[in-house]
Write a protein that holds these residues in place. Structure first.
Motif, mmCIF file in Angstrom:
data_model
loop_
_atom_site.group_PDB
_atom_site.id
_atom_site.type_symbol
_atom_site.label_atom_id
_atom_site.label_comp_id
_atom_site.label_asym_id
_atom_site.label_seq_id
_atom_site.Cartn_x
_atom_site.Cartn_y
_atom_site.Cartn_z
ATOM 1 N N GLY A 77 45.139 91.311 40.569
ATOM 2 C CA GLY A 77 44.525 90.526 39.502
ATOM 3 C C GLY A 77 43.223 91.197 39.136
ATOM 4 N N GLY A 78 42.725 90.916 37.954
ATOM 5 C CA GLY A 78 41.483 91.549 37.515
ATOM 6 C C GLY A 78 40.310 91.134 38.381
ATOM 7 N N PRO A 79 39.180 91.822 38.196
ATOM 8 C CA PRO A 79 37.971 91.460 38.938
ATOM 9 C C PRO A 79 37.565 90.030 38.589
ATOM 10 N N GLY A 80 37.397 89.197 39.600
ATOM 11 C CA GLY A 80 36.992 87.812 39.358
ATOM 12 C C GLY A 80 38.146 86.859 39.107
ATOM 13 N N ALA A 81 39.377 87.327 39.238
ATOM 14 C CA ALA A 81 40.534 86.454 39.001
ATOM 15 C C ALA A 81 40.663 85.386 40.089
ATOM 16 N N GLY A 82 40.083 85.659 41.266
ATOM 17 C CA GLY A 82 40.155 84.680 42.363
ATOM 18 C C GLY A 82 40.988 85.143 43.544
ATOM 19 N N LYS A 83 41.140 86.450 43.707
ATOM 20 C CA LYS A 83 41.973 86.991 44.786
ATOM 21 C C LYS A 83 41.430 86.587 46.166
ATOM 22 N N GLY A 84 40.129 86.795 46.347
ATOM 23 C CA GLY A 84 39.528 86.465 47.648
ATOM 24 C C GLY A 84 39.587 84.971 47.924
ATOM 25 N N THR A 85 39.286 84.199 46.895
ATOM 26 C CA THR A 85 39.253 82.740 47.030
ATOM 27 C C THR A 85 40.622 82.196 47.417
ATOM 28 N N GLN A 86 41.648 82.619 46.729
ATOM 29 C CA GLN A 86 42.987 82.107 47.010
ATOM 30 C C GLN A 86 43.540 82.687 48.312
ATOM 31 N N SER A 87 43.126 83.891 48.649
ATOM 32 C CA SER A 87 43.567 84.474 49.929
ATOM 33 C C SER A 87 43.107 83.595 51.089
ATOM 34 N N GLU A 88 41.895 83.052 50.986
ATOM 35 C CA GLU A 88 41.391 82.173 52.058
ATOM 36 C C GLU A 88 42.301 80.967 52.244
ATOM 37 N N ASN A 89 42.746 80.401 51.139
ATOM 38 C CA ASN A 89 43.676 79.262 51.225
ATOM 39 C C ASN A 89 44.964 79.668 51.927
ATOM 40 N N LEU A 90 45.463 80.829 51.571
ATOM 41 C CA LEU A 90 46.739 81.289 52.143
ATOM 42 C C LEU A 90 46.605 81.618 53.632
#
Ligand code: ADP
Ligand code: C5P
Ligand code: MG
Length: 213
Positions: free
Chosen positions: A23-36
């Protein structure tokens, strides 16, 4: 630093399940990875985080090279990034702390270039699928500018953000398109709240047969 001198992949899909999060920069990759990580027992490896750690590691020969690429929003040579990822996976497997077998890995922000995808899958492990967070540029821009107020990152500024978007479109989207053509992409709209996005991801994971722990 070489991930593996021998021919073939370092890890077998019998031992590890790899999901790329793109996903682009700031799409939320890190944020959603934490949930997963919390709900599915994934081990989360962010290529960007690993590069930032290597950048400041005492004795690293790559510090300046990484600093330059991060500020310019360009891609660090893949040998460096793939070695960091591969070694981080090996460390986790050696510790034996994974919550599932095969061990689940979310590789966030990688591959950012087609050759990285091929190199990783040939020398480290083939991926199971790609989670692609699709997000309009205006939304990503405002998230990054807000993150820049506290992140301390060298690249959360207007000038670097502009360059990162360009790299994403020109160099990284072809990776998503390539996996898409192979039927390996789960595409999720990344607009709305963190919870709304996560609900969409969970729905897609369920369809794909990936269960929570
Ligand atoms: P990435 O890893 O894709 O660059 P992050 O997960 O770091 O993105 O998210 C970028 C910024 O946006 C962070 O400050 C994060 O807290 C915030 N953020 C992430 N997802 C959302 C969302 N759905 N709505 C609003 N802000 C979000
Ligand atoms: O994913 P993240 O936004 O943390 O990445 C920050 C920077 O790290 C990218 O803009 C790029 O310069 C570098 N990077 C890279 N190759 C990757 C991931 C990140 O060169 N696979
Ligand atoms: Mg990130």
């Amino acid at each position: 630093m070489a991930p593996s001198e021998s021919k073939g992949a370092r890890f077998s899909p019998d031992d590890v399940t790899v999901v790329f999060v793109l996903g682009g920069p700031g799409a939320g990759k890190g944020t959603q990875s934490e949930n997963l990580v919390r709900d599915y027992g994934f081990n989360h490896l962010s290529a960007g985080d690993l590069l930032r750690a290597e950048q400041v590691r005492e004795g690293s020969e790559y510090g300046e090279l990484i600093r330059h690429h991060i500020r310019e929003g360009t891609i660090v040579p893949m040998e460096v990034t793939v070695a960091l990822l591969s070694n981080a996976m090996a460390d986790i497997l050696d510790k034996g702390t994974s919550k599932s077998s095969p061990a689940r890995f979310l590789i966030d922000g990688f591959p950012r270039q087609l050759n990285q995808a091929h190199f990783f899958e040939e020398t480290v492990c083939p991926s199971k699928f790609v989670l692609f967070l699709s997000c309009p540029e205006e939304v990503m821009r405002s998230r990054l500018i807000k993150r820049g107020e506290t992140s301390g990152r060298d690249d959360d500024n207007i000038e670097s953000i502009r360059k990162r978007f360009r790299t994403f479109i020109e160099t990284s989207m072809p990776v998503v398109d390539d996996f898409e053509s192979k039927g390996k992409v789960i595409k999720v709209e990344a607009t709305g709240t963190v919870d709304e996005v996560y609900e969409r991801i969970k729905e897609e994971f369920q369809k794909k047969g990936v269960s929570t722990l």
